[in-house]
Design a protein around this motif. Structure first.
Motif, mmCIF file in Angstrom:
data_model
loop_
_atom_site.group_PDB
_atom_site.id
_atom_site.type_symbol
_atom_site.label_atom_id
_atom_site.label_comp_id
_atom_site.label_asym_id
_atom_site.label_seq_id
_atom_site.Cartn_x
_atom_site.Cartn_y
_atom_site.Cartn_z
ATOM 1 N N GLY A 179 0.868 -1.212 -0.052
ATOM 2 C CA GLY A 179 -0.118 0.254 -0.016
ATOM 3 C C GLY A 179 0.956 1.245 0.010
ATOM 4 N N GLU A 180 1.836 1.182 0.856
ATOM 5 C CA GLU A 180 2.832 2.399 0.675
ATOM 6 C C GLU A 180 3.470 2.551 -0.312
ATOM 7 O OE1 GLU A 180 4.256 1.825 5.552
ATOM 8 O OE2 GLU A 180 5.533 1.042 4.034
ATOM 9 N N ALA A 181 3.836 1.631 -0.939
ATOM 10 C CA ALA A 181 4.462 1.631 -2.517
ATOM 11 C C ALA A 181 3.807 2.136 -3.381
ATOM 12 C CB ALA A 181 5.087 0.128 -2.833
ATOM 13 N N MET A 182 2.400 1.649 -3.637
ATOM 14 C CA MET A 182 1.502 2.199 -4.529
ATOM 15 C C MET A 182 1.178 3.544 -4.273
ATOM 16 S SD MET A 182 -1.146 -1.184 -4.245
ATOM 17 C CE MET A 182 -2.569 -0.199 -5.273
ATOM 18 N N HIS A 183 1.061 3.908 -3.040
ATOM 19 C CA HIS A 183 0.702 5.616 -2.788
ATOM 20 C C HIS A 183 2.054 6.186 -3.108
ATOM 21 C CE1 HIS A 183 -0.584 9.100 -0.804
ATOM 22 N NE2 HIS A 183 0.639 9.198 -0.351
ATOM 23 N N ALA A 184 3.200 5.828 -2.952
ATOM 24 C CA ALA A 184 4.703 6.585 -3.463
ATOM 25 C C ALA A 184 4.504 6.517 -4.906
ATOM 26 C CB ALA A 184 5.758 5.810 -2.726
ATOM 27 N N ILE A 185 4.357 5.728 -5.855
ATOM 28 C CA ILE A 185 4.278 5.726 -7.174
ATOM 29 C C ILE A 185 3.411 6.448 -7.668
ATOM 30 C CG2 ILE A 185 3.918 4.235 -9.120
ATOM 31 C CD1 ILE A 185 5.128 1.827 -7.468
ATOM 32 N N GLN A 186 2.058 6.532 -7.147
ATOM 33 C CA GLN A 186 1.034 7.354 -7.456
ATOM 34 C C GLN A 186 1.435 8.954 -7.299
ATOM 35 O OE1 GLN A 186 -1.649 6.395 -9.481
ATOM 36 N NE2 GLN A 186 -1.718 8.674 -9.880
ATOM 37 N N GLU A 187 1.963 9.185 -6.042
ATOM 38 C CA GLU A 187 2.426 10.423 -5.722
ATOM 39 C C GLU A 187 3.450 10.883 -6.853
ATOM 40 O OE1 GLU A 187 4.006 11.875 -1.783
ATOM 41 O OE2 GLU A 187 1.992 11.643 -1.455
ATOM 42 N N ALA A 188 4.432 10.158 -7.080
ATOM 43 C CA ALA A 188 5.477 10.523 -7.972
ATOM 44 C C ALA A 188 4.927 11.039 -9.175
ATOM 45 C CB ALA A 188 6.518 9.410 -8.238
ATOM 46 N N VAL A 189 3.676 10.248 -9.720
ATOM 47 C CA VAL A 189 3.399 10.231 -11.104
ATOM 48 C C VAL A 189 2.741 11.552 -11.219
ATOM 49 C CG1 VAL A 189 1.790 9.593 -12.681
ATOM 50 C CG2 VAL A 189 3.454 7.869 -11.715
ATOM 51 N N ASP A 190 1.810 11.726 -10.036
ATOM 52 C CA ASP A 190 0.833 13.099 -9.946
ATOM 53 C C ASP A 190 1.915 14.332 -9.780
ATOM 54 O OD1 ASP A 190 -1.045 11.369 -9.991
ATOM 55 O OD2 ASP A 190 -1.633 11.565 -8.023
ATOM 56 N N SER A 191 3.166 14.178 -9.020
ATOM 57 C CA SER A 191 3.713 15.400 -8.811
ATOM 58 C C SER A 191 4.838 15.571 -9.867
ATOM 59 C CB SER A 191 4.541 15.355 -7.453
ATOM 60 O OG SER A 191 5.589 14.191 -7.576
ATOM 61 N N GLY A 192 5.069 14.707 -10.721
ATOM 62 C CA GLY A 192 6.063 14.824 -11.799
ATOM 63 C C GLY A 192 7.472 14.823 -11.268
ATOM 64 N N SER A 193 7.506 14.030 -9.975
ATOM 65 C CA SER A 193 8.838 13.733 -9.346
ATOM 66 C C SER A 193 9.352 12.423 -9.058
ATOM 67 C CB SER A 193 8.886 14.688 -8.021
ATOM 68 O OG SER A 193 10.160 14.528 -7.249
ATOM 69 N N PRO A 194 10.252 12.093 -9.658
ATOM 70 C CA PRO A 194 10.525 10.636 -9.639
ATOM 71 C C PRO A 194 11.028 10.277 -8.056
ATOM 72 C CG PRO A 194 12.386 11.678 -10.725
ATOM 73 C CD PRO A 194 11.164 12.732 -10.478
ATOM 74 N N LEU A 195 10.991 8.896 -7.932
ATOM 75 C CA LEU A 195 11.294 8.230 -6.527
ATOM 76 C C LEU A 195 12.977 8.260 -6.291
ATOM 77 C CD1 LEU A 195 9.152 5.048 -6.934
ATOM 78 C CD2 LEU A 195 8.740 7.128 -5.261
#
Length: 125
Positions: free
Chosen positions: A109-125
């Motif tokens: 769940g944390e990983a999914m959230h982090a990936i979605q946040e990265a895509v939405d913000s345009g900032s890679p992990l």
């Protein structure tokens, strides 16, 4: 050299991440190894968590790295759990490729959230 993203199984958010931040991507299948987006594979129920004769070997992964020219990438980001990260590290050992695992130790769940946040913000992990 370009950067690539590699992950254990495909979902829309992972492929969205790869398309946003990577110059290439593929799936790491516990049974079939490194699978490019245009390759079709049959359904299977195998993971690196369970020892079985169906698991792809590190030797096979190394063959696929060469055959699919994945060594051209400077950095490989693995968006998956420890068992998948370890296989990728082994497959690329001895090469000039840097393997990153930004989600190592994260729960799904944390990983999914982090990936979605990265895509939405345009900032890679």
């Amino acid at each position: 050299p370009p950067r690539s993203t590699l992950f254990p199984y495909t979902t829309l958010f992972r492929s969205a991440y790869a398309k946003t931040f990577g110059e290439g991507w593929c799936i790491l299948s516990a049974r079939f190894g490194l699978v490019l987006p245009e390759e079709e594979i049959e359904n299977y129920n195998v993971t690196f968590k369970h020892r079985t004769s169906e698991l792809v070997t590190v030797a096979k992964l190394r063959e696929q790295v060469a055959a699919k020219r994945l060594g051209q990438f400077r950095t490989i980001q693995v968006l998956g759990g420890e068992a998948y990260v370890n296989r990728v590290v082994a497959a690329f050992s001895g090469s000039d490729v840097t393997v990153q695992a930004p989600l190592a130790g994260s729960r799904i769940g944390e990983a999914m959230h982090a990936i979605q946040e990265a895509v939405d913000s345009g900032s890679p992990l």
